[in-house]
Design an enzyme around this catalytic site. Structure first.
Site, PDB file in Angstrom:
ATOM      1  N   ASP A  13      -3.911  -6.216   2.027  1.00  0.00           N
ATOM      2  CA  ASP A  13      -3.728  -7.604   1.636  1.00  0.00           C
ATOM      3  C   ASP A  13      -2.498  -7.563   0.761  1.00  0.00           C
ATOM      4  O   ASP A  13      -1.941  -6.845   0.445  1.00  0.00           O
ATOM      5  CB  ASP A  13      -5.030  -8.056   0.546  1.00  0.00           C
ATOM      6  CG  ASP A  13      -6.040  -8.490   1.474  1.00  0.00           C
ATOM      7  OD1 ASP A  13      -6.194  -8.595   2.345  1.00  0.00           O
ATOM      8  OD2 ASP A  13      -7.129  -9.083   0.542  1.00  0.00           O
ATOM      9  N   ASP A  14      -2.198  -9.059   0.562  1.00  0.00           N
ATOM     10  CA  ASP A  14      -0.792  -9.439  -0.310  1.00  0.00           C
ATOM     11  C   ASP A  14       0.441  -8.912   0.309  1.00  0.00           C
ATOM     12  O   ASP A  14       1.491  -8.525  -0.831  1.00  0.00           O
ATOM     13  CB  ASP A  14      -1.041  -8.850  -1.630  1.00  0.00           C
ATOM     14  CG  ASP A  14      -2.385  -9.258  -2.653  1.00  0.00           C
ATOM     15  OD1 ASP A  14      -2.727 -10.076  -2.029  1.00  0.00           O
ATOM     16  OD2 ASP A  14      -2.766  -8.377  -3.386  1.00  0.00           O
ATOM     17  N   HIS A 133      -6.708 -15.629  -0.878  1.00  0.00           N
ATOM     18  CA  HIS A 133      -6.585 -14.571  -1.668  1.00  0.00           C
ATOM     19  C   HIS A 133      -7.346 -14.947  -2.927  1.00  0.00           C
ATOM     20  O   HIS A 133      -7.638 -15.913  -3.345  1.00  0.00           O
ATOM     21  CB  HIS A 133      -5.018 -15.102  -2.183  1.00  0.00           C
ATOM     22  CG  HIS A 133      -4.381 -14.413  -3.428  1.00  0.00           C
ATOM     23  ND1 HIS A 133      -4.285 -12.985  -3.383  1.00  0.00           N
ATOM     24  CD2 HIS A 133      -3.725 -14.873  -4.363  1.00  0.00           C
ATOM     25  CE1 HIS A 133      -3.605 -12.399  -4.348  1.00  0.00           C
ATOM     26  NE2 HIS A 133      -3.074 -13.611  -4.913  1.00  0.00           N
TER      27      HIS A 133
END
EC number: 3.5.1.-
Length: 313
Positions: A13-14, A133
């Site tokens: 992620d991110d 998110h």
């Protein structure tokens, strides 16, 4: 080659948060520790991440962000999505504003559509999957708008963050257990909404109990074994199939959410308001090193766990 027991998507992620995070995610991907990435298109290094994804042929989806930093849409000045400084309200602030009834879902929809379009501009194709998110995509009211946007763009996979055995993870601090329990409740209530809109998800989700310093071989084993024990009896699996018996003859599909990377430097990275403590923590490096540890990769092979990506489904 024997049929795998589990087809595991390990999602970093991110992606896009900062160049150090991007490089760590790429290093983890090239070492076989992750098989999929999720892009923050409003992050300061999103273009850098997109270029890396294309260079290394990384399967990639959209990590829709409604809680951190600046919006993508240019039409949200004075929006209920933003605080007085023009930033999103934050992880808990977003939830507080939502629960107070002050968020306009038309503005949520506009921002989600803008982020999908930005993803296409950066990557050149639609996301293979799309999630939220800080799990905002399963929140009440947001989930309906999110599902409609995915349906309209033809994005067929998302994340349903319900982790088998999570309630037994007493090693987690109380504030995390409380937050995770609410995430799971919201996720369970999202299942029918997603199903009704033709959106699918892996049979099993993992990652709430294995974040940061809690990621280690023994903890990954525990989480993956819980997913195997859950097997085809999971209501999430049965919800997605009109022929549950056929599921007995296919591998369990699972997603492991991870956050590898090299820690952000102060004042570098983020989504417009600088990096948070989470991104600057050495936990990012710990996850990176654990995921590419030969013992972890060997465990996957021994247990018949095959790493893949959403696009492989």
């Amino acid at each position: 080659m024997p049929q795998p027991k589990v087809k595991l998507v390990v999602t970093g992620d991110d992606f896009g948060y900062c160049e150090r995070r991007n490089q760590g995610i790429v290093d983890c991907f090239r070492a076989g520790g992750i098989s999929n990435v999720s892009l923050l298109v409003n992050a300061v290094s999103a273009k850098h991440a997109a270029d890396l994804a294309k260079r290394y042929h990384m399967p990639i989806g959209l990590h829709a962000n409604l809680s951190e930093g600046l919006p993508v849409s240019q039409e949200l000045k004075g929006s209920t999505l933003l605080n007085k400084d023009g930033f999103f309200h934050g992880k808990m602030g977003f939830r507080e504003v939502l629960h107070s009834g002050q968020l306009k879902m038309s503005e949520v929809e506009a921002e989600l559509r803008a982020q999908v379009n930005r993803f296409f501009e950066l990557i050149g194709h639609m996301p293979y999957h799309m999630d939220g998110h800080q799990h905002v995509h399963v929140l009440p009211d947001v989930r309906e708008v999110f599902a409609q946007v995915l349906s309209d763009f033809g994005i067929t996979y998302t994340r349903v963050p319900i982790e088998p055995g999570l309630r037994f993870c007493n090693f987690l601090p109380s504030h995390l257990r409380e937050f995770n329990a609410q995430v799971e409740k919201d996720a369970l209530e999202s299942v029918e909404v997603f199903h009704r809109n033709g959106i699918r998800w892996p049979d099993v989700y993992l990652g709430l109990s294995t974040m940061g310093k809690n990621m280690c071989l023994s903890n990954l084993k525990r989480a993956l074994e819980a997913s195997l024990d859950d097997g085809v009896s999971s209501p999430l699996i049965l919800t997605q199939s009109n022929n549950a018996a056929s599921n007995c003859y296919r591998p369990v599909t699972a997603e492991l959410m991870v956050h590898p990377g090299y820690p952000s430097q102060p004042q570098q990275g983020g989504c417009g308001e600088g990096p948070d403590d989470f991104s600057q923590s050495t936990d990012r490096l710990h996850e990176l090193n654990t995921l590419r540890d030969p013992m972890v990769l060997n465990f996957y092979r021994q247990q018949g766990i095959h790493l893949c990506a959403f696009k492989d489904f």
